[in-house]
Design a protein around this motif. Structure first.
Motif, PDB file in Angstrom:
ATOM      1  N   GLU A 167       0.901  -1.225  -0.131  1.00 53.95           N
ATOM      2  CA  GLU A 167      -0.030   0.042   0.140  1.00 53.95           C
ATOM      3  C   GLU A 167       0.771   1.193  -0.069  1.00 53.95           C
ATOM      4  OE1 GLU A 167      -3.230  -0.074  -0.102  1.00 53.95           O
ATOM      5  OE2 GLU A 167      -3.402  -2.135  -0.166  1.00 53.95           O
ATOM      6  N   LEU A 168       0.513   2.221  -0.838  1.00 51.92           N
ATOM      7  CA  LEU A 168       1.121   3.594  -0.734  1.00 51.92           C
ATOM      8  C   LEU A 168       1.259   4.233   0.408  1.00 51.92           C
ATOM      9  CD1 LEU A 168       2.812   5.076  -3.071  1.00 51.92           C
ATOM     10  CD2 LEU A 168       0.768   6.400  -3.396  1.00 51.92           C
ATOM     11  N   GLY A 169       0.099   4.227   1.158  1.00 52.36           N
ATOM     12  CA  GLY A 169      -0.191   4.884   2.343  1.00 52.36           C
ATOM     13  C   GLY A 169      -0.018   6.349   2.248  1.00 52.36           C
ATOM     14  N   ALA A 170       0.068   7.026   3.337  1.00 52.59           N
ATOM     15  CA  ALA A 170      -0.260   8.671   3.150  1.00 52.59           C
ATOM     16  C   ALA A 170       1.039   9.202   2.957  1.00 52.59           C
ATOM     17  CB  ALA A 170      -0.547   8.919   5.008  1.00 52.59           C
ATOM     18  N   PRO A 171       1.096  10.233   2.390  1.00 52.67           N
ATOM     19  CA  PRO A 171       2.511  11.130   2.128  1.00 52.67           C
ATOM     20  C   PRO A 171       3.153  11.622   3.206  1.00 52.67           C
ATOM     21  CG  PRO A 171       0.576  12.543   1.214  1.00 52.67           C
ATOM     22  CD  PRO A 171      -0.096  11.053   2.024  1.00 52.67           C
ATOM     23  N   MET A 172       4.399  11.645   2.934  1.00 50.73           N
ATOM     24  CA  MET A 172       4.990  12.766   4.001  1.00 50.73           C
ATOM     25  C   MET A 172       4.365  14.036   4.362  1.00 50.73           C
ATOM     26  SD  MET A 172       9.281  12.320   3.294  1.00 50.73           S
ATOM     27  CE  MET A 172      10.092  10.635   4.263  1.00 50.73           C
ATOM     28  N   PRO A 173       4.661  14.689   5.413  1.00 45.99           N
ATOM     29  CA  PRO A 173       4.159  15.610   6.020  1.00 45.99           C
ATOM     30  C   PRO A 173       4.178  16.954   4.774  1.00 45.99           C
ATOM     31  CG  PRO A 173       4.939  14.819   7.880  1.00 45.99           C
ATOM     32  CD  PRO A 173       5.265  13.963   6.753  1.00 45.99           C
ATOM     33  N   THR A 174       3.467  17.787   4.690  1.00 50.94           N
ATOM     34  CA  THR A 174       3.692  18.926   3.382  1.00 50.94           C
ATOM     35  C   THR A 174       4.907  19.558   3.944  1.00 50.94           C
ATOM     36  OG1 THR A 174       1.539  19.126   3.387  1.00 50.94           O
ATOM     37  CG2 THR A 174       2.501  20.926   2.554  1.00 50.94           C
ATOM     38  N   PRO A 175       5.684  19.782   2.976  1.00 52.26           N
ATOM     39  CA  PRO A 175       7.129  20.609   3.216  1.00 52.26           C
ATOM     40  C   PRO A 175       6.782  21.970   3.826  1.00 52.26           C
ATOM     41  CG  PRO A 175       6.946  19.627   0.957  1.00 52.26           C
ATOM     42  CD  PRO A 175       5.630  19.528   1.498  1.00 52.26           C
ATOM     43  N   PRO A 176       7.889  22.526   4.375  1.00 56.56           N
ATOM     44  CA  PRO A 176       7.657  23.790   4.931  1.00 56.56           C
ATOM     45  C   PRO A 176       7.026  24.864   4.369  1.00 56.56           C
ATOM     46  CG  PRO A 176       9.700  22.711   5.633  1.00 56.56           C
ATOM     47  CD  PRO A 176       8.997  21.784   4.865  1.00 56.56           C
ATOM     48  N   ALA A 177       6.463  25.881   4.621  1.00 55.48           N
ATOM     49  CA  ALA A 177       6.178  27.247   3.773  1.00 55.48           C
ATOM     50  C   ALA A 177       7.369  27.631   3.197  1.00 55.48           C
ATOM     51  CB  ALA A 177       5.522  28.149   4.699  1.00 55.48           C
ATOM     52  N   GLY A 178       7.106  27.762   1.653  1.00 56.34           N
ATOM     53  CA  GLY A 178       8.209  28.287   0.983  1.00 56.34           C
ATOM     54  C   GLY A 178       9.227  27.214   0.221  1.00 56.34           C
ATOM     55  N   ALA A 179       8.939  25.967   0.782  1.00 58.21           N
ATOM     56  CA  ALA A 179       9.704  24.934  -0.071  1.00 58.21           C
ATOM     57  C   ALA A 179       9.078  24.815  -1.292  1.00 58.21           C
ATOM     58  CB  ALA A 179       9.707  23.473   0.951  1.00 58.21           C
ATOM     59  N   CYS A 180       9.946  24.339  -2.377  1.00 63.92           N
ATOM     60  CA  CYS A 180       9.602  24.046  -3.695  1.00 63.92           C
ATOM     61  C   CYS A 180       9.510  22.625  -3.804  1.00 63.92           C
ATOM     62  CB  CYS A 180      10.732  24.346  -4.440  1.00 63.92           C
ATOM     63  SG  CYS A 180      10.959  26.442  -4.450  1.00 63.92           S
ATOM     64  N   ALA A 181       8.624  22.444  -5.161  1.00 60.33           N
ATOM     65  CA  ALA A 181       8.131  20.983  -5.299  1.00 60.33           C
ATOM     66  C   ALA A 181       9.574  19.967  -5.658  1.00 60.33           C
ATOM     67  CB  ALA A 181       7.116  20.945  -6.474  1.00 60.33           C
ATOM     68  N   PRO A 182       9.470  18.978  -5.074  1.00 58.12           N
ATOM     69  CA  PRO A 182      10.761  18.087  -5.313  1.00 58.12           C
ATOM     70  C   PRO A 182      10.769  17.757  -6.786  1.00 58.12           C
ATOM     71  CG  PRO A 182       9.004  16.837  -4.080  1.00 58.12           C
ATOM     72  CD  PRO A 182       8.679  18.300  -3.968  1.00 58.12           C
ATOM     73  N   GLN A 183      11.903  17.340  -7.291  1.00 55.38           N
ATOM     74  CA  GLN A 183      12.058  16.823  -8.602  1.00 55.38           C
ATOM     75  C   GLN A 183      12.746  15.434  -8.846  1.00 55.38           C
ATOM     76  OE1 GLN A 183      13.742  20.882 -10.316  1.00 55.38           O
ATOM     77  NE2 GLN A 183      12.155  20.302 -11.895  1.00 55.38           N
ATOM     78  N   ALA A 184      13.559  15.317  -7.776  1.00 57.89           N
ATOM     79  CA  ALA A 184      14.298  13.884  -7.800  1.00 57.89           C
ATOM     80  C   ALA A 184      14.588  13.513  -6.214  1.00 57.89           C
ATOM     81  CB  ALA A 184      15.587  13.938  -8.490  1.00 57.89           C
ATOM     82  N   LEU A 185      14.679  12.228  -6.055  1.00 59.00           N
ATOM     83  CA  LEU A 185      14.899  11.881  -4.706  1.00 59.00           C
ATOM     84  C   LEU A 185      15.971  10.745  -4.636  1.00 59.00           C
ATOM     85  CD1 LEU A 185      12.974   9.353  -4.428  1.00 59.00           C
ATOM     86  CD2 LEU A 185      11.197  11.032  -3.547  1.00 59.00           C
ATOM     87  N   ALA A 186      16.503  10.380  -3.347  1.00 57.72           N
ATOM     88  CA  ALA A 186      17.421   9.128  -3.372  1.00 57.72           C
ATOM     89  C   ALA A 186      17.714   9.014  -1.769  1.00 57.72           C
ATOM     90  CB  ALA A 186      18.940   9.520  -3.804  1.00 57.72           C
ATOM     91  N   TRP A 187      18.039   7.870  -1.489  1.00 57.11           N
ATOM     92  CA  TRP A 187      18.151   7.564  -0.125  1.00 57.11           C
ATOM     93  C   TRP A 187      19.685   7.860   0.412  1.00 57.11           C
ATOM     94  CZ3 TRP A 187      14.551   6.654   3.584  1.00 57.11           C
ATOM     95  CH2 TRP A 187      13.315   5.841   3.249  1.00 57.11           C
ATOM     96  N   SER A 188      19.648   8.349   1.581  1.00 60.74           N
ATOM     97  CA  SER A 188      20.878   8.995   1.939  1.00 60.74           C
ATOM     98  C   SER A 188      21.153   8.330   3.449  1.00 60.74           C
ATOM     99  CB  SER A 188      21.299  10.320   2.084  1.00 60.74           C
ATOM    100  OG  SER A 188      22.589  10.773   2.691  1.00 60.74           O
ATOM    101  N   ASP A 189      21.458   7.094   3.495  1.00 60.95           N
ATOM    102  CA  ASP A 189      21.247   6.201   4.908  1.00 60.95           C
ATOM    103  C   ASP A 189      19.861   5.954   5.294  1.00 60.95           C
ATOM    104  OD1 ASP A 189      23.900   5.619   5.252  1.00 60.95           O
ATOM    105  OD2 ASP A 189      24.477   7.614   6.033  1.00 60.95           O
ATOM    106  N   SER A 190      19.472   6.620   6.381  1.00 59.32           N
ATOM    107  CA  SER A 190      17.977   6.690   6.801  1.00 59.32           C
ATOM    108  C   SER A 190      17.060   7.707   6.288  1.00 59.32           C
ATOM    109  CB  SER A 190      17.696   6.394   8.361  1.00 59.32           C
ATOM    110  OG  SER A 190      18.435   7.540   8.965  1.00 59.32           O
TER     111      SER A 190
END
Length: 344
Positions: free
Chosen positions: A227-250
């Motif tokens: 299951e996809l589940g709920a998204p992470m909390p909304t980024p702080p105000a002023g944060a821009c939309a993510p364009q790519a991601l990767a795991w860095s340890d945890s």
């Protein structure tokens, strides 16, 4: 007048006392004899120092012989770098070719394999395994380049998605309206909300899956989850939309514009989010890209020492190491490039 018998007794007593003293006190020549014996012993050659010196000589000879065996001579041939190293990344220098490159110098290490068709989308790596997507009848095939340098197909997808990730002995790819995870047991399909697509994926060493959707939301799926589940909390105000991601340890490393707005920003940063709570861990240093980056054209990867490689389909690349961000020499021409990835 003294009695003769008394005189004789006194003389006998004195003689006895002198005899006792001679037995206890050293002779008058005792000290000279001891010094002479000491001097003779000091002149005698010692076997122990000779043995120790011989051992040192043998050890020195052994070190010299080892040095002769290890230190190269004056041959003009230079040692070639290995293909899997802390500074090594994989790219497609021309359509259908996979090769490894040094991220600091831009020098090509070696050609790894010919995949037989142009690579679509980005590459993914899990240790010394490299995953790529190539065209196939009815869709596309996902192939893996193993340590034996042989290309093998591992999955087929019919959709148009190109998102691909690998880690922890698993690989994940976008397929239609969902994400498929393979590698341990049978394939697992994770559905996406209606109308959404997976823009980017990341799999950590424990098998956790991070999904970046077309709604700019990040979802974390536990190992074995469906299951996809709920998204992470909304980024702080002023944060821009993510364009790519990767795991860095945890933590989840996220590539975002440094400034939001229209036209798209030409400065980017890599922020880190706690993989459990989504709380911001680090803001990341902004760096110039010389032009806007499309979310489906850029890839973010992390090496073993925590450095980031940002790679774009048009050949632009940057190495981000803490507060330092610098361009990386392109591995291919402007036409036919695919985003590269760290490996090893």
């Amino acid at each position: 007048m003294r009695d003769p018998d008394d005189t004789q007794a006194v003389d006998e007593l004195r003689s006895g006392l002198h005899a006792l003293v001679d037995d206890v006190e050293p002779r008058g020549d005792t000290l000279p004899r001891l010094l002479a014996a000491r001097q003779r012993r000091s002149r005698r050659p010692s076997r122990r120092p000779l043995i120790a010196a011989g051992g040192v000589a043998v050890a020195a000879s052994a070190v010299f012989l080892v040095a002769l065996a290890v230190v190269p001579g004056t041959s003009p041939r230079q040692a070639e770098p290995v293909s899997i190293a802390p500074n090594s990344y994989v790219a497609a220098p021309k359509p259908g070719t996979l090769a490894s490159f040094d991220v600091l110098t831009g020098k090509q290490h070696e050609v790894l394999a010919e995949v037989g068709a142009p690579v679509q989308g980005g590459l993914a790596a899990d240790g010394d395994r490299v995953y790529a997507t190539v065209p196939a009848a009815g869709g596309s095939d996902i192939v893996v380049l193993g340590p034996d340098r042989i290309i093998r197909p591992v999955a087929h997808r019919t959709g148009t998605g190109t998102a691909l990730a690998a880690g922890g002995g698993r690989f994940a790819y976008a397929e239609g309206d969902g994400v498929v995870v393979e590698g341990t047991g049978g394939p697992r399909r994770i559905g996406l909300p209606a109308g959404e697509q997976a823009l980017d994926l990341a799999v950590d060493h424990d098998g956790r899956l991070a999904v970046l959707t077309s709604r700019s939301e990040i979802h974390i799926v536990a190992p074995g989850g469906t299951e996809l589940g709920a998204p992470m909390p909304t980024p702080p105000a002023g944060a821009c939309a993510p364009q790519a991601l990767a795991w860095s340890d945890s933590d989840v490393a996220v590539l975002t514009p440094a400034e939001c707005g229209n036209p798209p920003a030409e400065r980017m940063r890599i922020s880190t989010l706690d993989g459990d709570s989504g709380a911001a861990v680090g803001g990341g240093v902004p760096f110039d890209t010389g032009g806007a980056l499309g979310a489906e054209q850029v890839q973010l990867s992390v090496d073993r020492v925590g450095r980031y490689l940002v790679s774009v389909a048009d050949g632009r690349q940057w190495l981000v190491d803490g507060a330092d961000a610098r361009p990386v020499a392109p591995a291919c021409a402007d036409t036919g490039c695919v985003p590269a990835t760290f490996w090893g």
